[in-house]
Enzyme design. Structure first.
Site, short mmCIF file in Angstrom:
data_model
loop_
_atom_site.label_atom_id
_atom_site.label_comp_id
_atom_site.label_asym_id
_atom_site.label_seq_id
_atom_site.Cartn_x
_atom_site.Cartn_y
_atom_site.Cartn_z
CD GLU A 469 -2.81 -1.16 2.26
OE1 GLU A 469 -3.88 -1.85 2.29
OE2 GLU A 469 -2.10 -0.64 3.50
CG LEU A 470 4.78 0.97 -0.29
CD1 LEU A 470 5.89 0.36 -0.90
CD2 LEU A 470 5.26 1.57 1.07
#
Ligand code: NAG
Ligand code: NAG
Ligand code: NAG
Ligand code: NAG
Ligand code: NAG
Ligand code: NAG
Ligand code: NAG
Length: 563
Positions: A469-470
């Site tokens: 989830e960057l």
């Protein structure tokens, strides 16, 4: 007493060597706190909470609200001390300590003398202690591992002069330790400490070497990461051994490929042997018709083979060998732009985003797997075997091994190889930004190279992703809280996840694709030999085009009262 086990352990770890390898696994350890008010028998591998629990010093960490009651354990320092190590020889040319994992900030001493300090849970550490050994009598041959408190040390590092600060609301991580050790929405915060992986003392005679890690890369000739290979090409086996000791000049390599009934399939010399001070690499070609393919569950058989890679002196006497179980398959995460043919079929424009195994597109059906226990050292093969059986019974063929936990142990890959479960594997970074100073980047590069090389032979390894989830979350949150600083933070993200991790993958494997973030809009350019190998699309998207696997988080129609 810690007893020498010589070739027994060597065989179990599929490394055969003339070197003397003394395993430090076992119960001959003591765990104590800083002033000795707690001192209990302990195990290696382990973590302090588990030894304290086993000795009745603390209650079951999982019971009641013990998560909160046991915070003092994480804020204390803990020392693991070995019994005197027997079986060491005075005549060895060199003596080494090898730790396959220390969690996390350990000060190592041997015979009462300082050896080194460590700062990364996910690296292998090894030290030449020949000098210390030369003046150390048997009763003093004791290893002590002093673990500092990870939460306190993390705070200290974050307060150092010159450290980056990020806008509020953005998570920041300064240390290389399992992130979920500090709590997650699904799990407790214990921040355990201890020697969580096996450890060894290695003694080498004159001209001996010890292989500490190895990389077997199997790919179709001409294959490059992330691109569908030509399935008519023969297989290339690229074998690379990481060693310490004195490798004689002109060493040669051979391989033997056997099926799982130990019937030899083929064998021969490895060519292009290239030796550096720490690695020796060689290659062979295996014709397509010699081997059967490995397939994920429900798509075909999980055919496996054993490869033995032998290292010989120039006069053909065997120095050492490494045996690993492998499969022949290609697996690609295809993110290429849609072709004219695909567009003509009426597929919405954008980029591909699908896996291909042995040249076949297939539906990846799976789930997300988080650390199966807050304490990895009590995760058994039996527990994972049961879990993976339920994965197969549920008609799944892929698990995403969530970042922010730990890299899968080999026994997990072994079970996945046997059952046909592809493991989408992530580097341990998630929902945060990280320092990009040179020390931190070097530390991460060592970690990535070690892990990529350790796992690469498993046919179940499906992908390396930079983290969790960057791009679809963390960078967007950053832009919301500090839009004027967005370019700077995006550059930091690229430095770690593209310029550091991607080359660490591409230098060590041609068979596995890499994507910087588990969720992203894919790339606009991929060149695996460039120092900046990937240009991400980021948010440069056109309506009606589909690019990758970006998440949508806000399903709940009810307004979130805490938002
Ligand atoms: C040792 O340290 C512990 C924890 O910090 C403390 O509770 C205890 O009183 C100390 N014992 C002695 C003998 O100093
Ligand atoms: C705990 O270890 C750290 C270093 O890791 C050290 O700075 C600190 O003084 C130690 N604390 C105690 C109470 O021994
Ligand atoms: C194959 O050989 C290995 C190593 O010598 C041995 O451990 C294993 O039991 C053998 N397997 C079979 C099926 O004979
Ligand atoms: C050996 O490997 C090193 C490092 O990868 C490389 O720089 C060198 O060119 C290689 N030598 C040969 C003869 O291939
Ligand atoms: C960043 O935020 C600004 C508004 O503050 C917006 O115009 C821009 O599109 C955002 N960029 C991204 C990448 O979301
Ligand atoms: C073989 O693997 C090593 C790393 O282990 C790498 O440096 C080398 O480039 C690879 N060679 C080929 C032709 O894939
Ligand atoms: C890929 O990068 C290498 C190294 O920077 C460069 O020499 C090569 O021309 C690039 N290839 C393409 C197709 O751009």
């Amino acid at each position: 007493m810690i007893r020498p086990v010589f070739s027994l352990w060597a065989t179990l770890f599929r490394v055969v060597s003339a070197a003397k390898v003394i395993s430090l696994i076992g119960n001959d350890w003591t765990l104590s706190n800083h002033n000795g008010s707690i001192s209990v028998p302990a195990h290696l591998p382990s973590q302090a909470h588990l030894d304290l629990y086993a000795n009745g010093v603390i209650d079951d960490p999982y019971h009641n609200l013990n998560e909160f009651g046991l915070r003092w354990v994480a804020y204390s320092n803990w020392t693991y001390t070995s019994a005197p190590i027997t079986g060491l020889s005075r005549d060895a040319s060199s003596t080494w300590l090898r730790f396959d994992g220390l969690d996390t900030f350990a000060t190592i001493s041997f015979c009462g003398e300082y050896v080194a300090s460590t700062n990364n849970q996910f690296r292998q550490w090894y030290y030449d202690v020949t000098d210390i050994m030369s003046s150390c009598e048997e009763p003093d041959r004791i290893i002590a591992l002093d673990f500092g408190s990870a939460p306190l040390i993390a705070n200290q590092i974050s307060n150092e002069a010159g450290q980056e600060t990020w806008p509020s609301g953005v998570q920041q991580l300064f240390i290389r330790k399992e992130q979920s050790d500090f709590g997650w929405d699904w799990g407790p915060a214990f921040a355990p400490a201890g020697p969580w992986q096996p450890a060894y003392v290695v003694q080498l005679g004159h001209g001996d070497v010890h292989v500490r890690n190895s990389d077997l890369d199997i790919y179709r000739r001409g294959q490059l990461n992330g691109l569908p290979p030509d399935q008519s090409q023969p297989w290339v086996v690229n074998a690379s051994l990481d060693y310490f000791g004195a490798l004689p000049e002109g060493a040669t390599m051979r391989y033997v490929l056997k099926d799982t009934n130990n019937k030899t399939v083929c064998s021969g010399p490895l060519g292009n042997v290239n030796t550096t001070k720490s690695t020796v690499t060689g290659m062979a070609t295996i014709e397509d018709d010699k081997v059967e393919l490995w397939w994920p569950s429900q798509l075909g058989l999980q055919t496996l083979y054993w490869i033995t890679v032998e290292l010989h002196t120039p006069t053909k006497s065997m120095l050492t060998s490494v045996r690993k179980r492998v499969g022949f398959r290609t697996i690609v995460l295809n993110q290429t732009p849609l072709s004219e043919d695909q567009l003509a079929m009426g597929i919405a424009p954008g980029n591909n985003w699908h896996f291909e195994v042995n040249g076949h597109e297939f539906y990846a059906k799976g789930s997300n797997i988080i650390p199966p226990d807050a304490f990895w050292t009590r995760v058994t093969r039996y527990r994972i075997d049961q879990l993976f059986d339920s994965v197969i019974d549920g008609n799944q063929n892929m698990l995403r091994v969530w970042a922010s936990g730990a890299y899968s142990p080999d026994f997990m890959f072994d079970l996945a190889d046997e059952k046909g479960i592809l493991l989408w594997s992530e580097f341990e970074f998630g929902d945060a930004l990280y320092p990009v100073n040179q020390d931190f980047l070097d530390n991460v590069r060592e970690e990535a190279e070690y892990q990529v090389r350790r796992c690469n032979h498993h046919p179940s390894l499906a992908l390396w992703a930079g983290g969790n989830e960057l791009e679809s979350l963390e960078l967007l949150l950053l832009n919301e809280s500090a839009p004027e600083e967005f370019p700077k933070f995006k550059a930091q993200y690229e430095k770690l996840f593209i310029d550091t991790l991607a080359p660490a993958v591409f230098r060590n494997t041609r068979s596995i694709s890499y994507t910087p973030s588990s969720t992203s809009n894919g790339y606009t350019n991929l060149n695996v030999s460039s120092p900046h190998p990937i240009t991400q699309r980021f948010y440069d998207v056109k309506p009606g085009h589909y690019y990758s696997d970006t998440d949508f988080y806000n399903y709940d129609p009810v307004p979130n009262p805490w938002a």
